[in-house]
Design an enzyme around this catalytic site. Sequence first.
Site, PDB file in Angstrom:
ATOM      1  N   GLU A   1     139.004  39.249  18.732  1.00 51.33           N
ATOM      2  CA  GLU A   1     138.841  38.287  19.833  1.00 51.33           C
ATOM      3  C   GLU A   1     137.786  37.265  19.429  1.00 51.33           C
ATOM      4  OE1 GLU A   1     138.633  35.949  22.702  1.00 51.33           O
ATOM      5  OE2 GLU A   1     140.038  37.591  23.159  1.00 51.33           O
TER       6      GLU A   1
ATOM      7  N   GLY B   1     141.150  35.299  14.536  1.00 50.97           N
ATOM      8  CA  GLY B   1     142.338  36.063  14.207  1.00 50.97           C
ATOM      9  C   GLY B   1     143.142  35.478  13.066  1.00 50.97           C
TER      10      GLY B   1
ATOM     11  N   ASP C   1     148.262  38.584  21.565  1.00 44.63           N
ATOM     12  CA  ASP C   1     147.984  38.431  22.995  1.00 44.63           C
ATOM     13  C   ASP C   1     147.113  37.192  23.168  1.00 44.63           C
ATOM     14  OD1 ASP C   1     147.484  38.687  25.663  1.00 44.63           O
ATOM     15  OD2 ASP C   1     146.307  40.530  25.510  1.00 44.63           O
TER      16      ASP C   1
END
Length: 292
Positions: free
Chosen positions: A116, A149, A167
């Site tokens: 994240e 990411g 996500d």
Amino acid sequence: MNLSKTSGINKLNKIWVDEYHESTRFGLRGKKILEEESEYQKITIFDSDRYGKALLLDHCWMCAENQEKEYHEAIVHPALTSAEKIEKILIIGGGDGGTAKECLKYNELKQIDMVEIDQKVIQLSKKYLPCIGGGCWEDSRLNVIIGDGIKWVKNTKEDYYDVIIIDSSDPKGAAKGLFNQIFFRNCHRILRTNGVFSAQTESPESFQEIHINAVKLIRSIFKYADPLYGNMPLYPSGYWSWTFASKKSQRYLHPIPERSSQIVSKCNIWSPRWQKGSFEAIPAQIERELKT
């Protein structure tokens, strides 16, 4: 103070918070708890009358306490019930903890790497939306990495993860690079041969062009890829999609019975029957576009 006067004051304290999209708006009534700027985005926590506490990033709805299952069960369980192994999972994004919570329902799982970029999203979700992540933050199988990411998948060795879950928020700002060929190619490279890839791929109504292009791009890299459709009343149009992919077959269409039987009683939305119908619910126009 009499009850009718108190009720009137409470109503006066309520506001509407809306997400605006192409001459439409999607809103909830309630009270704004906080609004902060992180290094990457504006983060809002809102206590709604209808869906409980909710998270917005850059004025876009992300999740709410009473309406997160529709999203998190959809993005997780078609992948985790069908991959050959589910020992090592990668989640890109997911700072509210909902995707990790769903993954951790599986006893076979040994490790989740959750990458994240915005630490403040995690901090505020833990404080104000603890039920969405549940006990995931204390589970030793969850390894939280605060980082990019895109760089993570680029630097990960080949054939490493059994399942990869993207996500992400809408393809803008920090999430823009998660919807391109280089990123998806690296995901393909680090996914095991009989693994499953999963990504949210926007609304086929509100973001039709983005949705179609994302599915086509994933199909061009993975040999097999198909979109699944479901309801997300909190999001623009209330109609959303997730796309699943694999290298050797459409294995994501076929939940492993032993896994499904262990997980279905823990789900509010997902079941093998729901999944089958949601894959088959592709609108005719979208299906034609995907064939061109």
